[in-house]
Design a protein around this motif. Structure first.
Motif, PDB file in Angstrom:
ATOM      1  N   ASN A 100       0.829  -1.197   0.000  1.00 52.31           N
ATOM      2  CA  ASN A 100       0.000   0.000   0.000  1.00 52.31           C
ATOM      3  C   ASN A 100       0.868   1.253   0.000  1.00 52.31           C
ATOM      4  N   ILE A 101       0.249   2.354  -0.363  1.00 49.96           N
ATOM      5  CA  ILE A 101       0.902   3.660  -0.396  1.00 49.96           C
ATOM      6  C   ILE A 101       0.059   4.611   0.434  1.00 49.96           C
ATOM      7  N   THR A 102       0.682   5.290   1.386  1.00 53.38           N
ATOM      8  CA  THR A 102      -0.038   6.163   2.309  1.00 53.38           C
ATOM      9  C   THR A 102      -0.054   7.595   1.795  1.00 53.38           C
ATOM     10  N   LYS A 103      -1.234   8.225   1.839  1.00 54.27           N
ATOM     11  CA  LYS A 103      -1.411   9.607   1.413  1.00 54.27           C
ATOM     12  C   LYS A 103      -2.304  10.331   2.416  1.00 54.27           C
ATOM     13  N   PRO A 104      -1.777  11.332   3.138  1.00 55.07           N
ATOM     14  CA  PRO A 104      -2.656  12.170   3.951  1.00 55.07           C
ATOM     15  C   PRO A 104      -3.526  13.024   3.029  1.00 55.07           C
ATOM     16  N   PHE A 105      -4.820  13.021   3.284  1.00 53.90           N
ATOM     17  CA  PHE A 105      -5.764  13.745   2.438  1.00 53.90           C
ATOM     18  C   PHE A 105      -6.492  14.795   3.269  1.00 53.90           C
ATOM     19  N   PRO A 106      -6.445  16.081   2.859  1.00 52.73           N
ATOM     20  CA  PRO A 106      -7.152  17.137   3.600  1.00 52.73           C
ATOM     21  C   PRO A 106      -8.638  17.135   3.258  1.00 52.73           C
ATOM     22  N   LEU A 107      -9.448  16.602   4.133  1.00 49.16           N
ATOM     23  CA  LEU A 107     -10.883  16.489   3.899  1.00 49.16           C
ATOM     24  C   LEU A 107     -11.547  17.836   4.192  1.00 49.16           C
ATOM     25  N   PRO A 108     -12.132  18.498   3.184  1.00 45.37           N
ATOM     26  CA  PRO A 108     -12.714  19.829   3.416  1.00 45.37           C
ATOM     27  C   PRO A 108     -14.071  19.735   4.099  1.00 45.37           C
ATOM     28  N   ILE A 109     -14.207  20.423   5.208  1.00 38.07           N
ATOM     29  CA  ILE A 109     -15.446  20.411   5.987  1.00 38.07           C
ATOM     30  C   ILE A 109     -16.130  21.762   5.865  1.00 38.07           C
ATOM     31  N   ALA A 110     -17.396  21.735   5.480  1.00 35.98           N
ATOM     32  CA  ALA A 110     -18.208  22.945   5.381  1.00 35.98           C
ATOM     33  C   ALA A 110     -19.287  22.913   6.459  1.00 35.98           C
ATOM     34  N   VAL A 111     -20.020  23.997   6.585  1.00 36.04           N
ATOM     35  CA  VAL A 111     -21.155  24.076   7.511  1.00 36.04           C
ATOM     36  C   VAL A 111     -22.417  24.170   6.668  1.00 36.04           C
ATOM     37  N   ASP A 112     -23.356  23.258   6.906  1.00 40.67           N
ATOM     38  CA  ASP A 112     -24.555  23.281   6.082  1.00 40.67           C
ATOM     39  C   ASP A 112     -25.571  24.271   6.644  1.00 40.67           C
ATOM     40  N   ALA A 113     -26.669  24.440   5.924  1.00 39.34           N
ATOM     41  CA  ALA A 113     -27.658  25.445   6.294  1.00 39.34           C
ATOM     42  C   ALA A 113     -28.371  25.110   7.590  1.00 39.34           C
ATOM     43  N   GLN A 114     -28.250  23.860   8.045  1.00 36.83           N
ATOM     44  CA  GLN A 114     -28.842  23.472   9.322  1.00 36.83           C
ATOM     45  C   GLN A 114     -27.866  23.643  10.466  1.00 36.83           C
ATOM     46  N   GLY A 115     -26.641  24.042  10.159  1.00 36.16           N
ATOM     47  CA  GLY A 115     -25.655  24.279  11.202  1.00 36.16           C
ATOM     48  C   GLY A 115     -24.769  23.101  11.507  1.00 36.16           C
ATOM     49  N   PHE A 116     -24.844  22.033  10.712  1.00 39.09           N
ATOM     50  CA  PHE A 116     -23.994  20.873  10.940  1.00 39.09           C
ATOM     51  C   PHE A 116     -22.757  20.954  10.067  1.00 39.09           C
ATOM     52  N   TYR A 117     -21.650  20.447  10.579  1.00 35.30           N
ATOM     53  CA  TYR A 117     -20.427  20.354   9.805  1.00 35.30           C
ATOM     54  C   TYR A 117     -20.547  19.165   8.856  1.00 35.30           C
ATOM     55  N   VAL A 118     -20.112  19.359   7.615  1.00 34.47           N
ATOM     56  CA  VAL A 118     -20.369  18.305   6.636  1.00 34.47           C
ATOM     57  C   VAL A 118     -19.322  18.269   5.533  1.00 34.47           C
ATOM     58  N   TYR A 119     -18.936  17.050   5.177  1.00 35.00           N
ATOM     59  CA  TYR A 119     -18.303  16.778   3.887  1.00 35.00           C
ATOM     60  C   TYR A 119     -19.204  15.786   3.168  1.00 35.00           C
ATOM     61  N   ASP A 120     -19.577  16.092   1.932  1.00 33.42           N
ATOM     62  CA  ASP A 120     -20.433  15.210   1.153  1.00 33.42           C
ATOM     63  C   ASP A 120     -19.842  15.078  -0.239  1.00 33.42           C
ATOM     64  N   SER A 121     -19.308  13.912  -0.542  1.00 27.29           N
ATOM     65  CA  SER A 121     -18.703  13.708  -1.854  1.00 27.29           C
ATOM     66  C   SER A 121     -19.728  13.783  -2.968  1.00 27.29           C
ATOM     67  N   GLN A 122     -20.995  13.589  -2.652  1.00 18.33           N
ATOM     68  CA  GLN A 122     -22.027  13.692  -3.678  1.00 18.33           C
ATOM     69  C   GLN A 122     -22.219  15.142  -4.121  1.00 18.33           C
ATOM     70  N   GLN A 123     -21.674  16.062  -3.340  1.00 20.88           N
ATOM     71  CA  GLN A 123     -21.647  17.464  -3.714  1.00 20.88           C
ATOM     72  C   GLN A 123     -20.247  17.920  -4.116  1.00 20.88           C
ATOM     73  N   SER A 124     -19.224  17.392  -3.453  1.00 24.60           N
ATOM     74  CA  SER A 124     -17.871  17.917  -3.594  1.00 24.60           C
ATOM     75  C   SER A 124     -16.883  16.943  -4.202  1.00 24.60           C
ATOM     76  N   GLY A 125     -17.324  15.743  -4.546  1.00 19.98           N
ATOM     77  CA  GLY A 125     -16.408  14.739  -5.073  1.00 19.98           C
ATOM     78  C   GLY A 125     -16.080  14.936  -6.542  1.00 19.98           C
ATOM     79  N   VAL A 126     -15.458  13.917  -7.116  1.00 20.18           N
ATOM     80  CA  VAL A 126     -15.049  13.943  -8.519  1.00 20.18           C
ATOM     81  C   VAL A 126     -16.276  13.791  -9.419  1.00 20.18           C
ATOM     82  N   ALA A 127     -16.405  14.666 -10.418  1.00 25.23           N
ATOM     83  CA  ALA A 127     -17.517  14.576 -11.364  1.00 25.23           C
ATOM     84  C   ALA A 127     -17.393  13.307 -12.202  1.00 25.23           C
ATOM     85  N   ASP A 128     -18.539  12.658 -12.440  1.00 22.25           N
ATOM     86  CA  ASP A 128     -18.522  11.352 -13.089  1.00 22.25           C
ATOM     87  C   ASP A 128     -19.906  11.092 -13.671  1.00 22.25           C
TER      88      ASP A 128
END
Length: 280
Positions: free
Chosen positions: A130-158
């Motif tokens: 295996n190859i190790t890679k630290p990945f900076p996961l971007p966390i936003a605040v949603d309109a309900q006030g929760f912290y969130v990362y959602d790849s379905q919004q922020s991931g790779v287009a496909d």
């Protein structure tokens, strides 16, 4: 907004196997928020109700990724649990090991398993495997006030089966976190694991929602509290922190482990009402 270094969240969704006709292909559906009230974050980040503001991260969490090659029976450096067969359900012990890694146990079910030696490679550095890679996961605040990362919004287009989507494949060829293993002739770099370690201070009513497709394990204070192990379609669980009898107002440790091992798509979403301070 709370301190950028200290804030975080956890609603976790990961998906990787072939999806149903209903569309587990990345079309975002806001999670039910009932029971999620708690200490929470502050609202104000742009986005429709229930959706994150994907272009305005509040801060980043370190997700340690380990990339694996596609399994090849003629290559002893490959791991048979990756991109091979359905396996490894019920193989994690109730307590983390001294190195803060999951401990393999022999399962009591009939799902195939490749044993402790191969499982131990998932979250440990193994040169050549295996190859190790630290990945900076971007966390936003949603309109309900929760912290969130959602790849379905922020991931790779496909596009999958004619449907536009966004997916969680951070190690793809051409991206900033590509590895020497590469996509291996596929559309994405499948076969990797991720781990995240943090500390949080629970308040009354805090909750953690998880949704994963493949393996996902969550430990609080070294004790397994959520087990979504095995290769499977997207499955959700909600953890009410009140059920853990934690000492409110005191710091506790949280450890999250994920594996993308089999399938055609990938997703990773995190959402919670509590704050998480990165421990690594």
């Amino acid at each position: 907004m709370k301190s950028l270094a200290a804030a975080a969240l956890l609603w976790v969704s990961m998906a990787c196997s072939v999806q149903t006709n209903r569309g587990e292909v990345g079309v975002y559906q806001a999670p039910a928020s009932a029971g999620m009230a708690g200490s929470g974050g502050t609202s104000g980040t742009a986005g429709a109700p229930g959706l994150p503001g994907p272009d305005t991260p509040a801060f980043f969490l370190t997700l340690i990724l380990r990339d694996f090659k596609q399994y090849d029976a003629n290559d002893e450096t490959t791991n048979p649990a990756f991109d091979n067969v359905q396996s490894e359900a019920g193989v994690v012990a109730a307590q983390l090991g001294a190195d803060q890694k999951p401990v393999y146990r022999v399962p009591t079910n009939a799902v195939p398993t490749f044993g402790a030696d191969y499982f131990d490679q998932w979250y440990r550095d193994v040169p050549g495997t295996n190859i190790t890679k630290p990945f900076p996961l971007p966390i936003a605040v949603d309109a309900q006030g929760f912290y969130v990362y959602d790849s379905q919004q922020s991931g790779v287009a496909d596009v999958y089966q004619g449907v536009a989507r966004r997916v969680f494949f951070p190690l793809d060829d051409g991206g900033p976190y590509a590895t020497a293993f590469g996509n291996q002739g596929k559309g994405h770099n499948f076969s990797f694991t991720g781990e995240l370690h943090g500390r949080f201070v629970p308040q009354a009513g805090d909750a953690l929602e998880v949704r994963s497709d493949d393996d996902l394990y969550v430990f609080v204070d070294d004790t397994l509290v959520l087990d979504l192990g095995g290769t499977h379609v997207a499955t959700s669980k909600t953890l009410q922190l009140n059920d853990l009898a934690l000492t409110l107002g005191e710091p506790h440790a949280l450890h999250l482990f994920y594996a993308e091992r089999l399938g055609a798509t990938g997703a990773f979403t995190v959402r919670s009402s509590f704050e998480l301070e990165s421990a690594r």
